[in-house]
Scaffold this motif. Structure first.
Motif, PDB file in Angstrom:
ATOM      1  N   TRP A 167       0.838  -1.192   0.000  1.00  0.00           N
ATOM      2  CA  TRP A 167       0.000   0.000   0.000  1.00  0.00           C
ATOM      3  C   TRP A 167       0.870   1.238   0.000  1.00  0.00           C
ATOM      4  CZ3 TRP A 167      -5.398   0.608   0.197  1.00  0.00           C
ATOM      5  CH2 TRP A 167      -6.129  -0.584   0.254  1.00  0.00           C
ATOM      6  N   ARG A 168       0.438   2.270  -0.718  1.00  0.00           N
ATOM      7  CA  ARG A 168       1.119   3.563  -0.740  1.00  0.00           C
ATOM      8  C   ARG A 168       0.118   4.650  -0.353  1.00  0.00           C
ATOM      9  NH1 ARG A 168       6.403   2.180  -0.744  1.00  0.00           N
ATOM     10  NH2 ARG A 168       6.923   0.840  -2.510  1.00  0.00           N
ATOM     11  N   ARG A 169       0.413   5.368   0.700  1.00  0.00           N
ATOM     12  CA  ARG A 169      -0.472   6.434   1.161  1.00  0.00           C
ATOM     13  C   ARG A 169      -0.432   7.607   0.176  1.00  0.00           C
ATOM     14  NH1 ARG A 169       1.642   7.468   6.124  1.00  0.00           N
ATOM     15  NH2 ARG A 169      -0.084   6.768   7.426  1.00  0.00           N
ATOM     16  N   THR A 170      -1.605   8.172  -0.112  1.00  0.00           N
ATOM     17  CA  THR A 170      -1.663   9.397  -0.923  1.00  0.00           C
ATOM     18  C   THR A 170      -1.884  10.629  -0.044  1.00  0.00           C
ATOM     19  OG1 THR A 170      -4.060   9.211  -1.273  1.00  0.00           O
ATOM     20  CG2 THR A 170      -2.605   8.168  -2.911  1.00  0.00           C
ATOM     21  N   ASN A 171      -2.586  10.427   1.068  1.00  0.00           N
ATOM     22  CA  ASN A 171      -2.918  11.540   1.973  1.00  0.00           C
ATOM     23  C   ASN A 171      -2.974  11.025   3.406  1.00  0.00           C
ATOM     24  OD1 ASN A 171      -4.639  11.896  -0.701  1.00  0.00           O
ATOM     25  ND2 ASN A 171      -4.219  13.965   0.075  1.00  0.00           N
ATOM     26  N   TYR A 172      -2.716  11.921   4.351  1.00  0.00           N
ATOM     27  CA  TYR A 172      -3.016  11.605   5.751  1.00  0.00           C
ATOM     28  C   TYR A 172      -4.506  11.826   5.989  1.00  0.00           C
ATOM     29  CZ  TYR A 172       1.885  11.229   7.157  1.00  0.00           C
ATOM     30  OH  TYR A 172       3.188  10.826   7.306  1.00  0.00           O
ATOM     31  N   CYS A 173      -5.068  11.022   6.882  1.00  0.00           N
ATOM     32  CA  CYS A 173      -6.513  11.093   7.144  1.00  0.00           C
ATOM     33  C   CYS A 173      -6.945  12.497   7.533  1.00  0.00           C
ATOM     34  CB  CYS A 173      -6.881  10.115   8.268  1.00  0.00           C
ATOM     35  SG  CYS A 173      -6.574   8.374   7.884  1.00  0.00           S
ATOM     36  N   GLY A 174      -6.215  13.093   8.469  1.00  0.00           N
ATOM     37  CA  GLY A 174      -6.618  14.380   9.004  1.00  0.00           C
ATOM     38  C   GLY A 174      -6.429  15.544   8.062  1.00  0.00           C
ATOM     39  N   GLU A 175      -5.821  15.306   6.893  1.00  0.00           N
ATOM     40  CA  GLU A 175      -5.579  16.378   5.932  1.00  0.00           C
ATOM     41  C   GLU A 175      -6.738  16.573   4.956  1.00  0.00           C
ATOM     42  OE1 GLU A 175      -0.709  16.023   5.502  1.00  0.00           O
ATOM     43  OE2 GLU A 175      -2.014  15.089   4.006  1.00  0.00           O
ATOM     44  N   LEU A 176      -7.640  15.608   4.871  1.00  0.00           N
ATOM     45  CA  LEU A 176      -8.690  15.658   3.856  1.00  0.00           C
ATOM     46  C   LEU A 176      -9.706  16.749   4.173  1.00  0.00           C
ATOM     47  CD1 LEU A 176      -9.278  11.852   3.198  1.00  0.00           C
ATOM     48  CD2 LEU A 176      -7.877  13.471   1.890  1.00  0.00           C
ATOM     49  N   ARG A 177     -10.087  17.496   3.125  1.00  0.00           N
ATOM     50  CA  ARG A 177     -11.027  18.602   3.258  1.00  0.00           C
ATOM     51  C   ARG A 177     -11.981  18.602   2.060  1.00  0.00           C
ATOM     52  NH1 ARG A 177      -8.619  18.356   7.327  1.00  0.00           N
ATOM     53  NH2 ARG A 177      -7.679  20.017   8.588  1.00  0.00           N
ATOM     54  N   ALA A 178     -12.859  19.593   2.043  1.00  0.00           N
ATOM     55  CA  ALA A 178     -13.848  19.677   0.961  1.00  0.00           C
ATOM     56  C   ALA A 178     -13.185  19.803  -0.408  1.00  0.00           C
ATOM     57  CB  ALA A 178     -14.789  20.861   1.208  1.00  0.00           C
TER      58      ALA A 178
ATOM     59  N   ASP B 189      -4.817   8.483  11.858  1.00  0.00           N
ATOM     60  CA  ASP B 189      -3.358   8.473  11.742  1.00  0.00           C
ATOM     61  C   ASP B 189      -2.837   9.683  12.518  1.00  0.00           C
ATOM     62  OD1 ASP B 189      -3.685  10.702  10.070  1.00  0.00           O
ATOM     63  OD2 ASP B 189      -3.506   9.528   8.235  1.00  0.00           O
ATOM     64  N   ARG B 190      -1.587  10.038  12.336  1.00  0.00           N
ATOM     65  CA  ARG B 190      -0.991  11.083  13.171  1.00  0.00           C
ATOM     66  C   ARG B 190      -1.607  12.461  12.942  1.00  0.00           C
ATOM     67  NH1 ARG B 190       4.987  12.214  10.441  1.00  0.00           N
ATOM     68  NH2 ARG B 190       4.255  13.779   8.938  1.00  0.00           N
ATOM     69  N   GLU B 191      -2.290  12.660  11.782  1.00  0.00           N
ATOM     70  CA  GLU B 191      -2.851  13.972  11.466  1.00  0.00           C
ATOM     71  C   GLU B 191      -4.324  14.097  11.818  1.00  0.00           C
ATOM     72  OE1 GLU B 191      -1.046  16.506  10.637  1.00  0.00           O
ATOM     73  OE2 GLU B 191       0.785  15.310  10.500  1.00  0.00           O
ATOM     74  N   GLY B 192      -4.964  12.999  12.227  1.00  0.00           N
ATOM     75  CA  GLY B 192      -6.360  13.102  12.611  1.00  0.00           C
ATOM     76  C   GLY B 192      -7.181  11.897  12.190  1.00  0.00           C
ATOM     77  N   VAL B 193      -8.508  12.096  12.133  1.00  0.00           N
ATOM     78  CA  VAL B 193      -9.463  11.019  11.882  1.00  0.00           C
ATOM     79  C   VAL B 193     -10.342  11.388  10.695  1.00  0.00           C
ATOM     80  CG1 VAL B 193     -11.418   9.726  12.841  1.00  0.00           C
ATOM     81  CG2 VAL B 193      -9.511  10.359  14.316  1.00  0.00           C
TER      82      VAL B 193
END
Length: 588
Positions: free
Chosen positions: A9-20, A49-53
């Motif tokens: 698996w390769r992460r594209t984004n941290y969970c807590g970074e996602l926005r509208a 993850d470390r950036e949020g939920v």
């Protein structure tokens, strides 16, 4: 989905970074299952993850995926690939940074299952500190812990960048060094090669950074680990981190300018506009006004010397204290005249616990009420001298000067902390002109209030021989909201003066040579004027994060009894290891 060979698996984004703005994008997320909610034809999984939920939705359109999602448990490690969707308006969660969106899962895999954890990963913590320290790697998953250590990293980075811009070199100093027990107890490290001899872990790089000034490096700093074998409190650990600074060809004001800029840079991380220059208080002023050398200046409340007024008061208690050479001091607690009798009794008990005979209270709801029986005229005299208003509470202590300041200072600190609870206010101050020496009852001798390399004030040098306790030091502490976050001084760069200081501390020439001979030798070869400071990095991050203990900003802290519950250390070692070091166990 399960497979015999796990895919990469390769992460594209941290969970807590996602926005509208990510709506419509395909993302791959990696993290831990924070929560799972199964409502039949839909499964909601919160991934952390470390950036949020962020919320992940698995729908009945993918039956195999839905069945797998129903089986996940808290703290499973998972990979999710899906499309970011905007939540329905009524489903948006304004309390969550990612609350406007969710991820519709197209692919899901448990990368590693977890056993049921010993406590729930949540803020505030859901378990006692001892259990959380035993499983610290789980406790560190809490969002507040992840935030604290991101903040710690950012503070260290800001400090390094600022110091670099100011022309400082970061230079490492040894961890294995010579024991020089002039402060707290050293941690000793036995030598295998030189049996019966020991290194010590440094309490501070103090001597080494002074040697670097003699070496010509001019501006040094280091974010460094230090070690002290001492009793612990909320703001103490046996191993801790400090920002260590030393500068050549400077006076105190030069150090203040650099450090105030550093503090302003670091506190900018949390949006605090630090007002400079910081106010200055001498040690004597601080003690007399606030009863402590670590004053909390968030409220303008000062201890009042009422000794002259007390001499006119018809009270045997007050007269007895004054005739014994004591003083009368008071403190006004604003808008506290409504304290109950039980609350006033607790204040009296606190005074007794601190060593006083008790405390006198006066309030004025209509007429005067007090634990002291004196005339109305005398009540009026004290009330006016204190500048008290109708709803206030006046507290008095009649005792020795030290005792009055100790008691009223402790009550003042507690009062200020309660009054500003929940507010965001940062009041810095420099406390200067400390005594060079203080008397240690435990050791029965004079000891350095800071350390033995602190320079005395020039005009006080003549007092060293006959009145050493009257000598002031070119020492300074940096205080924030009642917490000492740094201490430093201008150093001695004269060999003869350094020898006099050692003599005053009770060190014979032979002892001084044995402990500090290498440093005394260095002072013979052109030591520049120099000074510096050590800032408590753990304490600074604690205050930045709004925590109450440095244990919450240290990844793997010890308990207040100096134990590591995670590794169960300190631990026993086998006889072979001891034999290699030339050591033998004795009965405790």
């Amino acid at each position: 989905m399960k497979s015999t060979e796990q895919k990469q698996w390769r992460r594209t984004n941290y969970c807590g970074e996602l926005r509208a703005e990510h709506v419509g994008q395909e993302v791959a997320l990696l993290g831990w299952v924070n929560r799972q909610r199964d409502i039949g034809n839909l499964v909601f999984i919160d991934i952390r993850d470390r950036e949020g939920v962020v919320q992940v939705v698995v729908s009945s359109e993918a039956k195999d995926l839905l069945e797998e999602a129903k089986k996940v448990r808290m703290e499973d490690v998972a990979g999710i690939r899906g499309i970011v969707r905007e939540r329905a308006e009524k489903m948006k969660n304004p309390q969550l940074r990612t609350g406007e969106i969710e991820v519709e899962a197209k692919e899901f895999e448990v990368l590693r299952p977890s056993e049921v954890p010993p406590f729930v990963v949540a803020d505030p913590p859901q378990a006692q500190e001892e259990l959380r320290f035993k499983y610290r790697y789980i406790d560190l998953r809490r969002p507040s812990m992840q935030r604290n250590f991101k903040l710690r990293h950012q503070a260290a980075l800001r400090a390094r960048n600022y110091m670099n811009d100011e022309g400082f070199y970061e230079i490492e100093t040894p961890f294995l060094t010579k024991s020089t027990p002039e402060g707290a107890r050293d941690y000793l490290v036995p030598s295998r090669i030189y049996k019966g001899r020991f290194f010590a872990l440094p309490q501070s790089p103090q001597i080494f950074k002074q040697l670097l000034m003699i070496a010509g490096f001019d501006r040094y700093f280091q974010i460094v680990r230090c070690f002290r074998d001492e009793d612990l409190r909320a703001d103490r650990q046996p191993e801790f981190t400090q920002i260590d600074v030393e500068m050549s060809f400077v006076g105190s004001e030069d150090v203040f300018r650099v450090i105030e800029g550093l503090i302003a840079s670091v506190f900018g991380l949390i949006g605090v506009d630090v007002l400079r220059p910081f106010p200055h208080l001498t040690y004597e002023e601080s003690m007399n006004k606030y009863g402590t050398d670590k004053p909390d200046l968030r409220l303008d409340v000062e201890i009042i010397d009422l000794t002259d007024t007390g001499a006119q008061v018809d009270s045997e208690i007050i007269k007895g204290a004054l005739s014994a050479g004591g003083e009368l001091r008071g403190l006004v607690l604003g808008k506290s005249g409504n304290l109950s009798r039980s609350q006033l009794d607790k204040l009296n008990q606190k005074a007794k616990d601190l060593g006083a005979k008790g405390i006198v209270w006066i309030k004025r709801p209509d007429g005067f009420k007090s634990s002291l029986k004196i005339s109305e005229e005398n009540f009026e005299r004290i009330w006016e001298r204190c500048g008290a208003d109708k709803g206030d509470l006046v507290l008095l202590v009649a005792d020795s000067k030290d005792m009055t300041l100790r008691v009223l200072g402790a009550i003042r600190q507690e009062f200020v902390a309660q009054q500003v609870l929940g507010t965001e206010s940062y009041k810095f101050a420099w406390v200067t002109d400390f005594p060079l020496f203080e008397w240690s009852e435990e050791e029965g001798r004079l000891v350095s209030m800071h350390h033995p390399f602190t320079s005395p004030v020039e005009e006080d040098i003549a007092l060293l021989e006959k009145e050493p306790q009257q000598v002031r030091a070119k020492a300074y502490d940096l205080v924030l909201n009642g917490v000492e976050i740094g201490g430093g001084s201008i150093r001695i760069n004269d060999l003869n003066l350094q020898k006099v200081i050692f003599k005053t501390l009770g060190l014979s020439p032979e002892e001084a040579e044995d402990k500090f001979g290498f440093f005394l030798e260095a002072l013979r070869y052109g030591a520049p004027p120099h000074g510096g400071i050590a800032l408590g990095f753990d304490r600074i991050v604690m205050l930045l994060a709004g925590e109450e203990t440095i244990r919450d900003v240290i990844a793997f802290p010890k308990t207040t009894s100096s134990l590591c519950l995670l590794t169960n250390s300190p631990s026993n070692v086998d006889d072979k290891q001891l034999e290699n070091l030339g050591l033998k166990k004795t009965k405790a």
